[in-house]
Enzyme design. Structure first.
Site, mmCIF file in Angstrom:
data_model
loop_
_atom_site.group_PDB
_atom_site.id
_atom_site.type_symbol
_atom_site.label_atom_id
_atom_site.label_comp_id
_atom_site.label_asym_id
_atom_site.label_seq_id
_atom_site.Cartn_x
_atom_site.Cartn_y
_atom_site.Cartn_z
ATOM 1 C CB SER A 164 -17.997 -27.544 -37.569
ATOM 2 O OG SER A 164 -18.221 -27.296 -38.832
ATOM 3 C CE1 TYR B 112 -22.296 -30.660 -36.580
ATOM 4 C CE2 TYR B 112 -22.084 -28.887 -38.157
ATOM 5 C CZ TYR B 112 -21.676 -30.057 -37.572
ATOM 6 O OH TYR B 112 -20.136 -30.564 -38.065
ATOM 7 C CE LYS C 163 -19.489 -30.051 -34.525
ATOM 8 N NZ LYS C 163 -18.753 -31.362 -33.869
HETATM 9 P P1 NAP Z 1 -18.903 -39.690 -40.532
HETATM 10 O O1 NAP Z 1 -17.977 -39.906 -41.501
HETATM 11 O O2 NAP Z 1 -20.454 -39.858 -40.428
HETATM 12 O O3 NAP Z 1 -18.692 -40.496 -39.099
HETATM 13 C C1 NAP Z 1 -19.509 -40.865 -38.213
HETATM 14 C C2 NAP Z 1 -18.926 -41.445 -36.836
HETATM 15 O O4 NAP Z 1 -19.372 -41.116 -35.835
HETATM 16 C C3 NAP Z 1 -19.060 -43.025 -37.236
HETATM 17 O O5 NAP Z 1 -18.039 -43.839 -36.787
HETATM 18 C C4 NAP Z 1 -20.181 -43.376 -36.357
HETATM 19 O O6 NAP Z 1 -20.285 -44.795 -36.107
HETATM 20 C C5 NAP Z 1 -19.838 -42.283 -35.261
HETATM 21 N N1 NAP Z 1 -21.137 -41.931 -34.354
HETATM 22 C C6 NAP Z 1 -22.359 -40.990 -34.733
HETATM 23 N N2 NAP Z 1 -22.954 -40.743 -33.671
HETATM 24 C C7 NAP Z 1 -22.444 -41.012 -32.773
HETATM 25 C C8 NAP Z 1 -22.691 -41.111 -31.333
HETATM 26 N N3 NAP Z 1 -23.738 -40.696 -30.876
HETATM 27 N N4 NAP Z 1 -21.761 -41.451 -30.349
HETATM 28 C C9 NAP Z 1 -20.698 -42.289 -30.776
HETATM 29 N N5 NAP Z 1 -20.298 -42.406 -31.971
HETATM 30 C C10 NAP Z 1 -21.157 -41.974 -32.944
HETATM 31 O O7 NAP Z 1 -18.694 -38.338 -39.597
HETATM 32 P P2 NAP Z 1 -17.482 -37.056 -39.917
HETATM 33 O O8 NAP Z 1 -17.821 -36.170 -41.086
HETATM 34 O O9 NAP Z 1 -16.204 -37.821 -39.650
HETATM 35 O O10 NAP Z 1 -17.801 -36.314 -38.507
HETATM 36 C C11 NAP Z 1 -16.931 -36.286 -37.506
HETATM 37 C C12 NAP Z 1 -16.934 -35.174 -36.701
HETATM 38 O O11 NAP Z 1 -16.397 -33.900 -37.573
HETATM 39 C C13 NAP Z 1 -18.030 -34.664 -36.149
HETATM 40 O O12 NAP Z 1 -17.895 -33.763 -34.887
HETATM 41 C C14 NAP Z 1 -18.633 -33.374 -37.058
HETATM 42 O O13 NAP Z 1 -19.214 -32.377 -36.559
HETATM 43 C C15 NAP Z 1 -17.120 -32.751 -37.548
HETATM 44 N N6 NAP Z 1 -17.206 -32.193 -38.867
HETATM 45 C C16 NAP Z 1 -17.346 -32.818 -40.027
HETATM 46 C C17 NAP Z 1 -17.454 -31.841 -41.153
HETATM 47 C C18 NAP Z 1 -17.688 -32.840 -42.401
HETATM 48 O O14 NAP Z 1 -17.403 -31.970 -43.478
HETATM 49 N N7 NAP Z 1 -17.675 -34.093 -42.761
HETATM 50 C C19 NAP Z 1 -17.216 -30.668 -41.142
HETATM 51 C C20 NAP Z 1 -16.927 -30.174 -39.800
HETATM 52 C C21 NAP Z 1 -16.954 -30.981 -38.733
HETATM 53 P P3 NAP Z 1 -21.650 -45.412 -35.327
HETATM 54 O O15 NAP Z 1 -22.687 -45.308 -36.495
HETATM 55 O O16 NAP Z 1 -21.184 -46.897 -35.262
HETATM 56 O O17 NAP Z 1 -22.005 -44.834 -34.295
#
Ligand code: NAP
Length: 254
Positions: A145, A158, A162
């Protein structure tokens, strides 16, 4: 018919039933890979599988909570059973259980955050590496991130987890280079998903964050996926230990 850039490859993507992980899984599959999707809930896996299979993509799925060692083993074993090999690992799962001042953050939150965001990617890497070594190489992508470069005040632990991933990426890249396994990262900026809903769901907050992004908008999950495909492709054979940011110009360097 032209073959996709990842044709013949088998990819495992964690947390790939929604958001960025789902976009990555879809993109890798569109680029020719066979993809094993996963997340904690069977319902989420079934729903995502239904979508991807309806698009004619070569995917399978299983439940995997990355914080559970047994689930990680199941993910690897199921992938080998169904697809015979593992060429690509995308470690995408993360948790952010606390919003507030870092000094108010309970010890259990530190433990859980580091367990899921740092230790789990490491342990999963350990599980796939022997198979990649036997096959003569592979590619690993850790999803970090921009918060890893520039900690956000209300999501301090968090953010620090990262930052740790940046170090893990570099160290693994160095150790695994002789085995022809490349390890890279991506650092998404503010991407519109459920995970970041607390930043964009109310207008005031969304506008405040848009002001600090050069492109003045949140990104879409699909805008993270092409870079992962590139990093796993033949176009990136001399790239390892790098983390590529997709942040719409949000400044993010240590
Ligand atoms: P999201 O849309 O909320 O999706 C989360 C996904 O993770 C869902 O499929 C959920 O499904 C699964 N999940 C949650 N906890 C889990 C666990 N312990 N083990 C396995 N699966 C799990 O999240 P996202 O924004 O795409 O984030 C994905 C990645 O991108 C993360 O590493 C986050 O730190 C990174 N990121 C996101 C952003 C942002 O702005 N969105 C920015 C920087 C980095 P279930 O509920 O079925 O488990």
């Amino acid at each position: 018919m032209q073959l996709g850039v990842l044709s013949g490859k088998v990819a495992v993507v964690t947390a790939s039933t929604k958001g960025i992980g789902l976009a990555i899984a879809r993109r890798l599959a569109r680029d020719g890979a066979q993809v094993m999707i996963s997340s904690r809930k069977q319902d989420s896996v079934d729903q995502a599988l239904g979508q991807l299979l309806a698009e004619g993509l070569s995917v399978s799925g299983t439940v995997c909570h990355v914080g559970k060692n047994k689930d990680q083993e199941l993910l690897v074993n199921e992938t080998l059973r169904r697809h015979g090999r593992i060429d690509i690992l995308v470690s995408n799962a993360a948790t952010n259980p606390f919003i507030g001042r870092i000094l108010d953050c309970p010890e259990e939150v530190w433990d859980k955050t580091f367990e899921v965001n740092v230790k789990a990617p490491f342990l999963l890497t350990k599980l796939v590496v022997p198979h990649m070594e036997l096959q003569g190489g592979g590619s690993i992508v850790l999803v970090g991130s921009v918060a890893g470069y520039r900690p956000f005040p209300t999501i301090g632990v968090y953010s620090i987890s990262k930052t740790a991933l940046l170090g893990l990426t570099k160290l693994l890249a160095d150790e695994l280079a002789p085995a022809n396994i490349r390890v890279n990262g991506i650092a998404p900026g503010l991407i519109k998903t459920q995970f970041s809903a607390f930043l964009w769901s109310d207008d005031n907050s969304r506008q405040r964050f848009e002001k600090i992004i050069s492109m003045r908008r949140f990104g879409e999950p699909e805008e993270c996926a092409g870079t992962v495909s590139f990093l796993c492709s033949q176009d990136a054979t001399y790239i390892t230990g790098e983390t590529i940011a997709m942040s719409g110009g949000f400044h993010c360097r240590l």
